[in-house]
Scaffold this active site. Structure first.
Site, short mmCIF file in Angstrom:
data_model
loop_
_atom_site.label_atom_id
_atom_site.label_comp_id
_atom_site.label_asym_id
_atom_site.label_seq_id
_atom_site.Cartn_x
_atom_site.Cartn_y
_atom_site.Cartn_z
N ARG A 1 0.52 14.29 12.53
CA ARG A 1 1.13 14.17 11.44
C ARG A 1 1.31 15.43 10.33
O ARG A 1 0.84 15.48 9.45
CB ARG A 1 1.05 12.78 10.81
N CYS B 1 -6.09 8.07 9.46
CA CYS B 1 -5.93 7.68 10.74
C CYS B 1 -5.69 8.60 11.76
O CYS B 1 -4.75 9.62 11.55
CB CYS B 1 -4.96 6.49 10.67
N LYS C 1 0.84 -1.34 -0.11
CA LYS C 1 -0.06 -0.04 0.29
C LYS C 1 1.45 1.23 -0.23
O LYS C 1 0.68 1.96 -1.07
CB LYS C 1 -1.10 -0.05 1.55
N ASN C 2 1.86 1.34 0.52
CA ASN C 2 2.77 2.59 1.57
C ASN C 2 3.70 2.39 0.33
O ASN C 2 4.26 3.52 -0.37
CB ASN C 2 3.49 2.20 2.41
N ASP D 1 4.17 0.51 12.25
CA ASP D 1 3.01 -0.06 11.89
C ASP D 1 2.71 -1.41 12.28
O ASP D 1 1.95 -1.76 11.89
CB ASP D 1 3.03 0.48 10.12
N ARG E 1 -8.56 -0.39 4.22
CA ARG E 1 -7.45 0.38 4.31
C ARG E 1 -6.49 0.19 3.81
O ARG E 1 -5.50 0.56 2.95
CB ARG E 1 -7.70 1.74 5.08
#
Length: 419
Positions: free
Chosen positions: A120, A115, A22-23, A306, A398
């Site tokens: 952030r 999230c 995903k990232n 994570d 997600r």
């Protein structure tokens, strides 16, 4: 709205394949905006975040086609404005700023959501754009960046809690079309940054040093189309390895880059689990009683933030006292209250969680608060006695491709039901 129901106590065994990262996928999809020519991206995971990014590209004027895990993007003519309704659902949508600034020399993007795991800010992104010569304004919830031309510069992206991954991505994408040479100091070293740099180089960029703390970008006039395979998702891989640790008889995670998850496998080995590594797979199996652990999250190559919540779930039923210190997002303990509802003994002392392992967790209705917290609750449910129901599973969708189906393949008694 869906929820996931887990009947705990079923041993896991067998093998599972990891999806694309995903990232990596999100900034790489954003990078297709840097060229008028077609780009083909393979192994794009079927996630709501990826769907949101494709919607953003379409809104900006790109032609987007998706067939299974392959996405074709042609951004021949694009707009430079992404309003709140388009970007509000995903914090990573901020990574379109760099490509839009690089190609259009201007961008207006609404400050995004995402999230709730602590503050952030994107100040380092904006600092990088300013160093390249852009003017930056934040007004009415929008970020506006514009520059007649971009010029290479030396930029330090060191933040309060370490380097910024998306900030490194964003500045790198803007710098590829800037005049002269850009040096990014204190760059993030994550494999996802390397994956993006590799894709940009395929497009004709000149980037050296990705994967180190110093990235050098020599600007070029234009980029062309390219084809690229997304790397495996190391956080999904780590989550399945922890699932194998929590209640596995022997679980093999395939289509994986072992070096990318070394911090996780080192931690699991320190807990006493047997780790067998092959070129593209890792097998985890029990090896006597698990041992408590002291762990701290750090930027890559340290233990990933994570994976912190998932390790909390594992250590909740590991005998003795374990200690986890969260050095990246100190407020990222939303899952602790829900784990306590299942019988976990966890005390929070600032950014440190002190976990007293218990013999049993008990199934309960729990609520996901963010992406990785929701995965931790599912993992705890696999171990718990009785039935656990995890609500708000849109958080899971997600970042995990068909998590319930993959765990079911390993033997979990898990199902998705309507609220």
């Amino acid at each position: 709205m869906d929820k996931i129901r887990i009947h705990g106590g079923q041993p896991l065994s067998g093998s599972i394949k990891v999806s694309g990262s995903k990232n990596s996928a999100l900034p790489i999809l954003a990078a297709t905006l840097l060229t008028r020519e077609p780009c083909i991206i393979h192994r794009v995971p079927d996630l709501t975040d990826a769907q949101y990014m494709l919607q953003i590209l379409t809104h900006l004027g790109a032609q987007v086609e998706r067939a299974s895990g392959t996405v074709n993007v042609k951004a021949e003519t694009i707009a430079s404005v992404a309003p709140y309704d388009v970007v509000r659902k995903m914090r990573a949508s901020v990574c379109i700023l760099g490509p839009l600034l690089g190609r259009c020399k201007e961008a207006t993007v609404s400050l995004p959501g995402g999230c709730v795991i602590g503050d952030r800010p994107i100040d380092l992104h904006l600092k990088g754009f300013e160093a390249l010569g852009a003017a930056v304004r934040v007004e009415a919830g929008n970020v506006k960046v514009f520059a007649p031309e971009l010029t290479g510069a030396v930029i330090n992206l060191r933040g309060k809690f370490g380097p910024t991954v998306l900030g490194t991505d964003n500045v790198m994408m803007a710098a590829v079309l800037a005049g002269g040479t850009t040096v990014i100091e204190s760059a993030a070293q994550e494999p996802e940054v390397v994956d993006l740099a590799n894709f940009l180089n395929k497009m004709g960029a000149k980037i050296e040093g990705a994967g180190t703390r110093r990235i050098i970008v020599e600007g070029v006039k234009e980029l062309h189309g390219a084809e690229h395979d997304i790397i495996p998702d190391r956080i999904e891989a780590g989550t399945f390895l922890v699932a194998g640790a929590i209640c596995g008889k022997g679980v093999t995670v395939k289509r994986i880059e072992p070096d990318h998850v070394r911090a996780v496998t080192d931690a699991l080995a320190s807990c006493g689990f047997r780790i067998e590594t092959a070129p593209n797979s890792i097998t985890i199996s029990p090896n006597g009683d698990a041992q408590p652990l002291e762990l701290m999250t750090e930027p890559y190559p340290g233990f990933p933030t994570d994976m912190q919540a998932q390790m909390c779930a594992l250590l909740a039923t590991t005998g003795g006292i374990s200690v986890i210190t969260e050095n990246v997002f100190p407020q990222r303990y939303m899952h602790v209250a829900e784990l306590k509802r299942m019988g976990a003994h966890v005390d929070l002392e600032g950014a440190t969680a002190v976990i007293q392992g218990v013999d049993h967790l008990f199934g309960a209705p729990v609520m996901a608060s963010d992406l990785r917290a929701s995965a931790a609750l599912v993992l705890a449910g696999l171990k718990a006695d009785g039935i656990t129901e995890v609500s708000r599973v849109y958080h899971i969708d997600r970042g995990y491709e068909h998590l319930d189906e993959k765990l079911s393949e390993l033997g979990a008694e898990i199902e998705r039901v309507k609220e």
